[in-house]
Enzyme design. Sequence first.
Site, short mmCIF file in Angstrom:
data_model
loop_
_atom_site.label_atom_id
_atom_site.label_comp_id
_atom_site.label_asym_id
_atom_site.label_seq_id
_atom_site.Cartn_x
_atom_site.Cartn_y
_atom_site.Cartn_z
N ARG A 212 62.64 47.71 20.87
CA ARG A 212 62.31 48.48 22.06
C ARG A 212 60.86 48.18 22.41
NH1 ARG A 212 65.18 52.11 18.74
NH2 ARG A 212 67.11 52.91 19.67
N LYS A 238 63.14 55.73 17.68
CA LYS A 238 63.34 57.00 18.35
C LYS A 238 63.57 58.08 17.31
CE LYS A 238 65.15 55.76 22.91
NZ LYS A 238 66.30 55.89 23.82
N HIS A 309 63.55 45.45 28.18
CA HIS A 309 64.88 45.81 27.67
C HIS A 309 65.88 44.67 27.87
CE1 HIS A 309 66.47 49.30 25.72
NE2 HIS A 309 67.61 49.22 26.38
N ARG A 312 66.01 42.76 24.63
CA ARG A 312 66.75 43.52 23.61
C ARG A 312 68.25 43.44 23.87
NH1 ARG A 312 66.60 47.91 20.02
NH2 ARG A 312 67.90 49.70 20.54
N HIS A 335 70.14 51.76 16.38
CA HIS A 335 70.81 52.88 17.03
C HIS A 335 71.41 53.82 15.99
CE1 HIS A 335 70.41 51.81 21.20
NE2 HIS A 335 70.81 50.59 20.96
N TYR A 344 74.84 48.14 25.36
CA TYR A 344 73.93 47.03 25.58
C TYR A 344 74.64 45.68 25.64
CZ TYR A 344 70.32 50.41 24.51
OH TYR A 344 69.51 51.51 24.54
#
Length: 378
Positions: A212, A238, A309, A312, A335, A344
């Site tokens: 990210r 995250k 992004h 990624r 994730h 994605y």
Amino acid sequence: MRYLLAVDDPPEMLVFRPTETVVELPAPDRATEAAVRRSLGRRRPLRDPGADAVDRLDLLAEALTPELTALVVLWLGGTRRASRDTRIGYADDLLLWADWARTELGRERFGLDVQRGEVTMWLTCQQDAGAAASSISRRLSALSSLYRYAAGWGVPAVCPISDDDHRPKFHRGRRATSARVLDADQIEALLAAAGDVRDALIVGLLYTGALRVSELCGADDVDRHDEGRRTWLVVTRKGGNAVRVPLETTVAELLDLYRATRPVWNGAGPAPLIADAAGDRLDRHDVTRVLRRLARAAGIPRPQTIGPHSLRATAITDQKRRGHNAEDLQELSGHADVRTVMIYIDDDGRRERVAALTDDLGRVMTAVPRHLKSPGVS
């Protein structure tokens, strides 16, 4: 460092008056403010993109009422918003709300006095401007989160956001507004267009690590570690979890070359892993500009649609096409839920494979009597 509350000592209590009811809140201490300031980093002002980058906290202090600014420091300093990416996203969304209120409502400072009808006006402006439903939903969530936090302190401010009137409905799978996916040849073209080590390093880190942009920009020089023949980079995912990701050999070599020529860091705390020309920490806007400049130089169509992004999403898609399973891709991308990985993946062959599955299941259809398939044939 410029403190928001007082030049000398901050007050013990902060008086908050969104209505006639007086609510006293503890003022954020200097340590909390300094931590939030470091986490938020710098960005260019919304209305002056050519200006020098400014601390986000100072931009918030100019856009919000003093009471709300102090409340925002407490809000962003909480453990529920430990992720640097979350804090930056909330701060940028608040700046957008404040800019809209100043432009459309004539309010010099933004406070917790937004009315329900005004949110409807804001929503109409967002939709007319072509904002994606996902972006609208995120900006609403940021404001409603702040209202919930204020309510937790007893601030009598009613959240003006209605789930019935204001929350857009949108599909969370891949959609037209998802990050653009390139192919490996186009990634190679970006690398070939790089004019210096830093630009090539940015592309290499984002793509081979499926990082990210917040993980890239938030990394410090001290986060690089050598262990045996492998170089590792500690990044903050995250949710605030720190994990080690392996660096591809050439990327690690580029990092060593870049560190030898990186501008001197004169700020507080550890030096950023990657800096701009002035030695300041890169933000996601800087990275986007680098990638689009490289895309234009490489002759890639629609360079304005390429962002961090994209690399990624391209990395995850590439590895899916090469046969790697979703669990491994989940580990690569970091994730928490394997189902999110599929958002994605832009796999051009997916419909064809589904069609092949349908055809295979259709082998039982040979049992249909011939006369039903060709009426009138005996």
